[in-house]
Scaffold this active site. Structure first.
Site, short mmCIF file in Angstrom:
data_model
loop_
_atom_site.label_atom_id
_atom_site.label_comp_id
_atom_site.label_asym_id
_atom_site.label_seq_id
_atom_site.Cartn_x
_atom_site.Cartn_y
_atom_site.Cartn_z
N HIS A 146 6.17 8.22 2.30
CA HIS A 146 6.04 9.02 1.08
C HIS A 146 6.61 8.25 -0.11
O HIS A 146 5.97 8.14 -1.17
CB HIS A 146 6.77 10.35 1.30
CG HIS A 146 6.87 11.23 0.11
ND1 HIS A 146 6.20 12.44 0.01
CD2 HIS A 146 7.59 11.13 -1.05
CE1 HIS A 146 6.50 13.02 -1.13
NE2 HIS A 146 7.34 12.24 -1.80
N GLU A 147 7.83 7.70 0.04
CA GLU A 147 8.48 7.00 -1.06
C GLU A 147 7.79 5.67 -1.36
O GLU A 147 7.69 5.26 -2.51
CB GLU A 147 9.96 6.78 -0.74
CG GLU A 147 10.76 8.07 -0.56
CD GLU A 147 10.63 9.04 -1.73
OE1 GLU A 147 10.53 8.56 -2.89
OE2 GLU A 147 10.61 10.26 -1.50
N HIS A 150 4.95 6.41 -3.53
CA HIS A 150 5.37 6.52 -4.93
C HIS A 150 5.44 5.14 -5.57
O HIS A 150 5.00 4.94 -6.72
CB HIS A 150 6.75 7.18 -5.02
CG HIS A 150 6.74 8.67 -5.00
ND1 HIS A 150 5.89 9.44 -5.78
CD2 HIS A 150 7.50 9.57 -4.29
CE1 HIS A 150 6.12 10.73 -5.57
NE2 HIS A 150 7.08 10.83 -4.66
N GLU A 197 3.88 14.51 -5.96
CA GLU A 197 4.42 14.72 -4.62
C GLU A 197 3.30 14.96 -3.60
O GLU A 197 3.40 14.55 -2.44
CB GLU A 197 5.38 15.90 -4.62
CG GLU A 197 6.72 15.61 -5.27
CD GLU A 197 7.51 14.58 -4.48
OE1 GLU A 197 8.09 14.92 -3.44
OE2 GLU A 197 7.53 13.41 -4.92
#
Length: 373
Positions: A146-147, A150, A197
């Site tokens: 997930h990060e 980003h 997100e």
């Protein structure tokens, strides 16, 4: 085609590939997993009056070096000597999404489960001890992915600005805009970040390639360690009830509840991710058919706008939320819309009964069209 990962040899500078087979995506563009709402919210943010002024001011004055030194001095840097299992996950995630430079990652002492990707020049990933202790290996792998998502999408710049505006810059007099303008930008940044997100959740699924692990992680963020007391289907059912329940008053309260938040509600995130995992778009990515970074320069902005508009139109039409139903009714010219408005908020929770007296001009004649719900 995507590539399987099944050995422990070094690949493009990334070592320690996962023990089980996972597909990797050479040259994948962030466009492959970005949620249409993420892109459109970012466009809206950039067009907001005063945003360019604040962005340029903060880009030149934010103490990013100070931020890096803070984590370096007061957190634990993930490496081959410290938090080695997180280091392996980080390198795996960068290998799968083909992120050439592995971002520095820190573990910060904080009982609140959280993770973030920040930085103006180069992204930094920070996870809290609360998160590390809460999640198992596969759940944590999805969070690390997930990060990294980003980072690949370039979200860290806007996240950093949001972080400083909400904690420091709102009270700093040198910003050449009034407080109301700053708060408008903060609100727009939060709206964008909530949408971003959803994109990063998709990246986490591409890295972990385990939908159940992603679901478990989101449930734990909502309900803590007691996974044996929770059920994925029941958790997703909450998202349906949240969207469909109540009347217009509840729709307004939902908006007010979410405005101060940086993240979407966890049930909504879980439902959105599961929905995407069942689409043909996700399967095509897994089959190796996805946009490449080499093609980004040729991407049509108009096509991106069209895709975002199509997403919102579909969302409004399919939504069970009373406010979205009202929008659909107005667009479709529902015959009973006026009557429902006159009946007040309660008029949007149920259809009028057959024995309800008709008002003059309501429901009669050939001009009456549309549903009565």
């Amino acid at each position: 085609m995507g590539e399987d990962m099944s050995d422990g040899h070094e690949h493009n500078g990334h070592e320690n590939v996962p023990s089980r087979q996972r597909r990797r995506f050479p040259g994948i563009s962030s466009r492959a997993y970005e949620h249409p709402a993420d892109r459109s919210a970012l466009v809206a943010l950039r067009k907001l009056t005063g945003f360019d002024t604040v962005f340029k001011a903060l880009s030149g004055l934010l103490p990013e070096r100070s931020l890096r030194l803070l984590f370096l001095s007061d957190s634990v840097r993930v490496s081959e000597q410290q938090f080695t299992h997180l280091n392996d996950m980080l390198r795996d995630a960068c290998y799968i999404l083909d992120l050439e430079k592995v971002p520095p990652m820190y573990v910060n002492q904080d009982p609140v489960p959280n993770a973030m990707c920040i930085g103006l020049d180069e992204p930094i990933i920070v996870v809290t001890t609360g998160l590390v202790e809460l999640l198992d290996e596969e759940e944590m792998r999805a969070v690390v992915g997930h990060e990294v998502g980003h980072a690949l999408s370039g979200h860290s710049v806007y996240r950093t600005i949001l972080l400083f505006l909400t904690s420091l810059a709102v009270r700093v007099a040198w910003i050449p805009l009034g407080n109301l303008a700053i708060m408008a930008i903060v609100t727009a940044l939060r709206e964008w970040f909530r949408k971003s997100e959803l994109s990063a959740d998709r990246a986490g699924l591409l890295v972990g390639q385990d939908l159940q692990a992603s679901m478990r992680g989101l449930m734990k963020l909502a309900g803590g360690h007691h996974l044996h007391e929770m059920n994925v289907d029941a958790f997703l059912k909450q998202a349906e009830e949240y969207e469909a329940g109540g009347d217009l008053r509840d729709s307004v309260l939902k908006i007010l509840n979410v405005l101060p938040r940086s993240h979407p509600f966890t049930t909504v995130r879980a439902a959105e991710l599961k929905k995407w995992a069942e689409t043909r778009d996700y399967q095509r990515i897994m089959d190796g058919h996805y946009p490449r970074r080499s093609e980004d320069k040729d991407t049509s902005v108009t096509d991106s706008f069209r895709e975002s508009a199509s997403h919102y139109a579909t969302h409004v039409k399919s939504s069970k939320d009373p406010l979205m139903k009202l929008v659909t009714d107005i667009a479709g010219g529902a015959g009973d819309l006026g009557g429902r408005v006159r009946r007040g908020f309660g008029g949007f929770t149920s259809a009028p009964s057959n024995d309800e007296p008709r008002r003059e001009g309501e429901g009669d004649g050939e001009g009456d069209s549309g549903p009565k719900a």
